[in-house]
Design a protein around this motif. Structure first.
Motif, mmCIF file in Angstrom:
data_model
loop_
_atom_site.group_PDB
_atom_site.id
_atom_site.type_symbol
_atom_site.label_atom_id
_atom_site.label_comp_id
_atom_site.label_asym_id
_atom_site.label_seq_id
_atom_site.Cartn_x
_atom_site.Cartn_y
_atom_site.Cartn_z
ATOM 1 N N PRO A 97 0.763 -1.248 0.050
ATOM 2 C CA PRO A 97 -0.040 0.093 0.012
ATOM 3 C C PRO A 97 0.979 1.097 0.074
ATOM 4 O O PRO A 97 2.076 1.346 0.757
ATOM 5 N N ILE A 98 0.474 2.217 -0.781
ATOM 6 C CA ILE A 98 1.116 3.437 -0.696
ATOM 7 C C ILE A 98 -0.079 4.405 -0.460
ATOM 8 O O ILE A 98 -0.917 4.523 -0.955
ATOM 9 N N VAL A 99 0.064 5.002 0.866
ATOM 10 C CA VAL A 99 -0.809 5.955 1.612
ATOM 11 C C VAL A 99 -0.583 7.088 1.402
ATOM 12 O O VAL A 99 0.246 7.836 1.994
ATOM 13 N N ASN A 100 -1.436 8.187 0.660
ATOM 14 C CA ASN A 100 -1.395 9.517 0.469
ATOM 15 C C ASN A 100 -2.329 10.061 1.751
ATOM 16 O O ASN A 100 -3.353 10.286 1.600
ATOM 17 N N MET A 101 -1.439 10.713 2.707
ATOM 18 C CA MET A 101 -2.032 11.352 4.039
ATOM 19 C C MET A 101 -2.378 12.638 3.606
ATOM 20 O O MET A 101 -2.713 13.348 4.551
ATOM 21 N N GLY A 102 -2.148 13.261 2.641
ATOM 22 C CA GLY A 102 -2.202 14.807 2.416
ATOM 23 C C GLY A 102 -1.065 15.247 2.487
ATOM 24 O O GLY A 102 -0.612 16.285 1.473
ATOM 25 N N ASP A 103 -0.279 15.082 3.553
ATOM 26 C CA ASP A 103 0.931 15.942 3.760
ATOM 27 C C ASP A 103 1.996 14.933 3.558
ATOM 28 O O ASP A 103 3.446 15.575 3.335
ATOM 29 N N LYS A 104 1.855 13.476 3.350
ATOM 30 C CA LYS A 104 2.885 12.556 3.191
ATOM 31 C C LYS A 104 2.521 11.585 2.323
ATOM 32 O O LYS A 104 1.355 11.009 2.442
ATOM 33 N N LEU A 105 3.552 11.061 1.624
ATOM 34 C CA LEU A 105 2.976 9.738 0.774
ATOM 35 C C LEU A 105 4.091 8.610 1.362
ATOM 36 O O LEU A 105 5.221 8.785 1.314
ATOM 37 N N GLY A 123 9.716 -8.246 -8.873
ATOM 38 C CA GLY A 123 10.517 -6.997 -9.251
ATOM 39 C C GLY A 123 9.805 -6.129 -10.012
ATOM 40 O O GLY A 123 10.275 -4.854 -10.812
ATOM 41 N N ARG A 124 8.261 -6.148 -10.070
ATOM 42 C CA ARG A 124 7.605 -5.221 -10.766
ATOM 43 C C ARG A 124 6.978 -3.836 -10.203
ATOM 44 O O ARG A 124 6.298 -3.269 -10.837
ATOM 45 N N GLN A 125 7.497 -3.622 -8.900
ATOM 46 C CA GLN A 125 6.901 -2.658 -8.133
ATOM 47 C C GLN A 125 6.930 -1.042 -8.938
ATOM 48 O O GLN A 125 6.035 -0.432 -8.896
ATOM 49 N N GLN A 126 8.082 -0.957 -9.450
ATOM 50 C CA GLN A 126 8.429 0.328 -10.008
ATOM 51 C C GLN A 126 7.517 0.654 -11.122
ATOM 52 O O GLN A 126 6.796 1.610 -11.609
ATOM 53 N N GLU A 131 2.305 2.887 -13.642
ATOM 54 C CA GLU A 131 1.094 2.555 -13.862
ATOM 55 C C GLU A 131 0.146 3.506 -13.342
ATOM 56 O O GLU A 131 -1.123 3.644 -13.599
ATOM 57 N N ALA A 132 0.287 3.597 -12.041
ATOM 58 C CA ALA A 132 -0.784 4.143 -10.925
ATOM 59 C C ALA A 132 -0.251 5.892 -11.041
ATOM 60 O O ALA A 132 -1.193 6.605 -10.323
ATOM 61 N N GLY A 133 0.492 6.364 -11.920
ATOM 62 C CA GLY A 133 1.067 7.705 -11.884
ATOM 63 C C GLY A 133 1.682 8.077 -10.507
ATOM 64 O O GLY A 133 1.379 9.400 -10.260
ATOM 65 N N ILE A 134 2.250 7.311 -9.797
ATOM 66 C CA ILE A 134 3.011 7.673 -8.827
ATOM 67 C C ILE A 134 4.484 7.620 -9.048
ATOM 68 O O ILE A 134 5.303 6.552 -9.389
ATOM 69 N N LYS A 135 5.365 8.878 -8.781
ATOM 70 C CA LYS A 135 6.702 8.953 -9.247
ATOM 71 C C LYS A 135 7.484 8.423 -7.938
ATOM 72 O O LYS A 135 7.056 8.985 -6.759
ATOM 73 N N PRO A 136 8.522 7.611 -8.043
ATOM 74 C CA PRO A 136 9.192 7.168 -6.902
ATOM 75 C C PRO A 136 9.918 8.472 -6.077
ATOM 76 O O PRO A 136 10.084 8.306 -4.981
ATOM 77 N N LEU A 163 16.225 4.270 -5.455
ATOM 78 C CA LEU A 163 15.145 4.514 -6.233
ATOM 79 C C LEU A 163 14.081 5.579 -5.417
ATOM 80 O O LEU A 163 13.418 6.162 -6.209
ATOM 81 N N PHE A 164 14.026 5.730 -4.147
ATOM 82 C CA PHE A 164 13.444 6.712 -3.717
ATOM 83 C C PHE A 164 14.262 7.828 -2.906
ATOM 84 O O PHE A 164 14.461 7.601 -1.698
ATOM 85 N N PRO A 165 14.687 8.788 -3.770
ATOM 86 C CA PRO A 165 15.813 9.524 -3.319
ATOM 87 C C PRO A 165 15.168 10.538 -2.142
ATOM 88 O O PRO A 165 16.391 11.028 -1.541
ATOM 89 N N ASN A 166 14.098 10.839 -2.022
ATOM 90 C CA ASN A 166 13.801 11.980 -1.054
ATOM 91 C C ASN A 166 13.014 11.365 0.067
ATOM 92 O O ASN A 166 12.246 12.038 0.857
ATOM 93 N N ALA A 167 13.183 10.100 0.252
ATOM 94 C CA ALA A 167 12.367 9.462 1.383
ATOM 95 C C ALA A 167 13.154 9.175 2.392
ATOM 96 O O ALA A 167 14.347 9.231 2.593
ATOM 97 N N GLN A 168 12.594 9.290 3.858
ATOM 98 C CA GLN A 168 13.013 8.760 4.855
ATOM 99 C C GLN A 168 12.562 7.510 5.130
ATOM 100 O O GLN A 168 11.611 6.899 4.591
ATOM 101 N N TYR A 169 13.522 6.234 5.726
ATOM 102 C CA TYR A 169 13.116 4.945 5.757
ATOM 103 C C TYR A 169 13.050 4.550 7.441
ATOM 104 O O TYR A 169 13.752 5.149 8.206
#
Length: 323
Positions: A97-105, A123-126, A131-136, A163-169
């Protein structure tokens, strides 16, 4: 009036109608087969949040013998065939799941990535995200349920680029320490450790360690469920009073490990502890009627848990095609 229809009478009916009639005439017979499937994402709303489920592709485990233990071969075969599932090849999904909370993805787990340890269908996630219109680069947070190969594998590409250059993990420290331990490279866990190090070490400076019970992101609470791995964790995701639990690998199979939750799974670090966590958490989810999102259940993995005697039953939520 009552009609009694047997398989033989149905076959006779088909023969009487003729192949051209059943196929709709020559026009349909001349139509080319398309040979493509629908995009591998699905969306639904959770309170004020938009949830997009993306797939890393099917993960085939092969025959159940040796992988699922605690029941006889015949019992396992019957459980599968009674539910119209192949007794010869257990195929899991990989639902993130990718949850768009409004202020965080927020993305939960990243799939197998470049590893083909379970074949070429993963290996298909990207691709699913595209396809879902979500950029990593738009992902703000990547949350790991644990550090197994099929959950942390999509952090970097084949060249090692993040692949997720702006994310905190986010991960449990016990799991990070266990699966990146170079001392295990000489053990049967070697391939898992290599893949974990390949994906987790490049983001070591961006890793945050969550604690059991902590709401470490707004609307995301960690719930420790150890056994599958030492730090395996599930998450309660909440928006505007609505919640679901992302189970990670609390239970891998919607029949075998639900009807017989004390059955053991060969990929568990501590199978007895995993079974204890499974029963405890499924009891809680069923009692509180909390919807669940399971990483490995049939696509898209969203539904409900109900108690049935000594076990449980999974009820898939109907897919809502209108947001």
């Amino acid at each position: 009036m009552t009609y009694h229809v047997s398989r033989r009478s149905l076959l006779a009916l088909g023969a009487g109608l003729g192949a051209s009639t059943l196929l709709g005439g020559n026009a349909l017979a001349r139509a080319a087969k398309v040979g493509t499937q629908s995009p591998y994402f699905h969306r639904f709303m959770l309170g004020g949040a938009e949830v997009t489920v993306v797939s890393d592709g099917p993960l085939p485990l092969g025959p159940p013998k040796g992988t699922f233990t605690g029941a006889t071969d015949d019992e396992i075969k019957k459980m599968l065939t009674d539910n119209f599932l192949s007794p010869d090849n257990i195929v899991l999904e990989q639902n993130s799941p990718i949850v768009n909370m409004g202020d965080k993805l927020v993305l939960f787990d990243t799939g197998m990535g470049t590893s083909q340890a379970f074949g070429s269908t993963t290996g298909r996630q990207q691709k699913s995200m595209a396809e879902a219109g979500i950029k990593p680069e738009d992902i703000d947070a990547v949350v790991f349920s644990h550090a197994h190969i099929d959950h942390i594998g999509g952090v970097v590409d084949a060249s090692g680029k993040v692949l997720f250059p702006n994310a905190q993990y986010y991960i449990a420290q016990s799991d990070f320490d266990y699966w990146t331990d170079e001392g295990k490279l000489g053990s049967p866990l070697k391939d898992f450790v290599i893949h974990a190090r390949k994906n987790l070490m490049p983001i070591r400076d961006r890793l945050v360690f969550y604690k059991d019970g902590q709401e470490f992101l707004p609307g995301v609470q960690a719930l420790a469920a150890p056994g599958h791995t030492v730090g395996h964790t599930m998450f309660l995701v909440t928006s505007e009073g609505k919640s679901f639990a992302f189970l990670g690998d609390l239970t891998h199979h919607q029949i075998l490990l639900m009807e017989h939750p004390r059955m053991e799974f060969s990929y568990d670090t501590d199978p007895k502890q995993a079974a204890d966590s499974r029963v405890k958490m499924l009891d809680m989810l069923a009692a509180n009627k909390i919807p669940v999102m399971s990483y490995h259940y049939p696509w898209p993995g969203y539904g409900h848990v109900v108690k049935t005697g000594e076990g449980f039953h999974y009820l898939p939520e109907p897919m809502q095609m209108l947001l």
